[in-house]
Write an enzyme that holds these catalytic residues in place. Structure first.
Site, PDB file in Angstrom:
ATOM      1  CB  SER A   7      78.819  37.566  40.183  1.00 56.91           C
ATOM      2  OG  SER A   7      79.806  36.894  40.957  1.00 56.91           O
ATOM      3  CE1 TYR A  38      75.419  38.774  38.672  1.00 60.65           C
ATOM      4  CE2 TYR A  38      76.309  36.998  37.331  1.00 60.65           C
ATOM      5  CZ  TYR A  38      75.974  38.326  37.489  1.00 60.65           C
ATOM      6  OH  TYR A  38      76.211  39.203  36.452  1.00 60.65           O
ATOM      7  CB  CYS A  69      79.906  33.106  36.581  1.00 58.58           C
ATOM      8  SG  CYS A  69      78.736  33.247  37.936  1.00 58.58           S
ATOM      9  CG  ASN A  70      80.744  27.050  38.656  1.00 63.35           C
ATOM     10  OD1 ASN A  70      80.871  25.906  38.272  1.00 63.35           O
ATOM     11  ND2 ASN A  70      81.787  27.807  38.948  1.00 63.35           N
ATOM     12  CB  THR A  71      75.879  31.462  39.956  1.00 64.52           C
ATOM     13  OG1 THR A  71      76.723  31.012  41.016  1.00 64.52           O
ATOM     14  CG2 THR A  71      74.481  31.663  40.483  1.00 64.52           C
ATOM     15  CB  CYS A 179      81.870  29.195  43.400  1.00 66.77           C
ATOM     16  SG  CYS A 179      81.914  31.008  43.413  1.00 66.77           S
ATOM     17  CB  THR A 180      84.897  31.209  38.893  1.00 62.66           C
ATOM     18  OG1 THR A 180      83.903  32.243  39.019  1.00 62.66           O
ATOM     19  CG2 THR A 180      84.464  30.224  37.816  1.00 62.66           C
TER      20      THR A 180
END
Ligand code: DGL
Length: 258
Positions: A7, A38, A69-71, A179-180
Site C-alpha cells: 500500500s 489498505y 503487504c500482509n493486508t 504489517c510490513t
C-alpha cells in the site's frame, strides 16, 4: 525481474531483505500511496488494487511477484494465484516462530484490521497457536506515521507504547510485526517492549522463500537495478531507499495512475 508491491513504503522492509539476499536481481516496486492505508478498507477494494498493480508489474515483465503487504495478501493472494500464471510470494503474521520461541505462552500480534480479519491469519492461529494466549492489536495510525517519514518521532513512540505495553503487561515474550510498515518502527517497538521481549519480523524468511521460488536466477556478481513506482509522490520513498542502500542503481516515478 521481481515485482513487489505494498500500500505504500512498508514493503521496502521486504525489498531490503530481498536486495540483501539477491543484489544481482532486478526489482520493480509499486507503492500504492494514493490508496494507502489498505488496513481499514474492505477486502474486495484491496483485491481490486492488487489486481491492477499485478497487471502493472506484469507490463514491466515481472516473472514473480512478492506481495509485500500482509493486508493485500489476506485480501488477494488466493485470487492472484488462481488467475495469473506466475509465482506469488505473500506475507502472513509470523505466529508460528513466535509461538515456537515463546516461554510464557503469550504472544502479541500487531497488525492491520484487514489482516486480523483475514482467513489466512485465522488458519495460522488454528494451526499453530492452540493453547497459546494471543494478544491482538490493530496498529491504527502507525502506517501513516511511516508514510509521512515520522517513524522516529516522539508521537510514534507514544502510539507504539500504547499498543505494545498492554501486550507485555499480559505476559507476551514475543511480539509479531504483522504489517510490513512496522519494521520501520522497530526502535520504538523495542524501547516500548523492553528487554527480554523478542520482536518477530517475517521479512527475512519471506526473502528466503522468494529465492527458493525464483525460477530463473541472475548471475552472481551482476549489479541489479531497482525501479520504484508510486501512485502518489515519491520523496519519502526515495529517502528511505537511499538510506537502506546508498549505492544502489535505481529510478523513481511518481503519481502513476492505474
Ligand atoms: N504494509 C501493509 C501491511 O503489511 C499495509 C498497511 C496498510 O496500508 O494499512 O499490512
Amino acid at each position: 525481474m521481481i515485482g513487489i508491491f505494498d500500500s505504500g513504503v512498508g514493503g521496502l522492509s521486504v525489498w531490503k531483505e530481498l536486495y540483501a539476499l539477491m543484489p544481482e536481481e532486478d526489482y520493480t516496486y509499486f507503492s500504492d500511496g494514493a490508496f494507502c492505508p489498505y488496513g481499514p478498507k474492505p477486502a474486495d477494494i484491496v483485491c481490486k488494487r492488487s489486481v491492477a498493480i499485478t497487471d502493472f508489474l506484469l507490463s514491466k515483465k515481472a516473472s514473480m511477484i512478492v506481495v509485500a503487504c500482509n493486508t493485500a495478501t489476506a485480501a488477494s493472494i488466493g485470487y492472484l494465484r488462481s488467475h495469473y500464471n506466475i509465482p506469488f510470494v505473500g506475507m502472513e503474521p509470523a505466529v508460528k516462530p513466535a509461538v515456537m520461541h515463546s516461554k510464557s505462552g503469550v504472544v502479541g500480534v500487531l497488525a492491520t484490521a484487514g489482516t486480523l480479519k483475514g482467513q489466512i491469519y485465522h488458519k495460522t492461529l488454528e494451526d499453530f497457536a492452540s493453547g497459546i494466549k494471543v494478544v491482538e492489536q490493530v496498529g491504527t495510525g502507525l502506517v501513516e506515521l511511516v508514510e509521512n517519514g515520522n517513524a522516529a518521532s516522539d508521537e510514534a513512540y507514544r502510539l507504539v507504547s500504547k499498543y505494545v505495553r498492554p501486550m507485555v503487561e499480559a505476559g507476551a515474550d514475543n511480539i509479531v510485526l504483522g504489517c510490513t510498515h512496522y519494521p520501520f518502527l522497530m526502535d520504538a517497538v523495542r524501547r516500548a517492549a523492553g528487554p527480554g521481549v523478542e520482536i518477530v519480523n517475517p521479512a527475512p524468511s519471506v526473502a528466503l522463500q522468494a529465492r527458493r521460488m525464483l525460477l530463473c536466477h541472475s548471475p552472481k556478481g551482476r549489479k541489479g537495478h531497482s525501479a520504484f513506482y508510486s501512485s502518489s509522490e515519491t520523496s519519502v520513498m526515495s529517502g528511505m531507499v537511499r538510506f537502506i542502500a546508498p549505492d544502489i542503481g535505481c529510478s523513481f516515478s511518481g503519481n502513476i495512475v492505474i
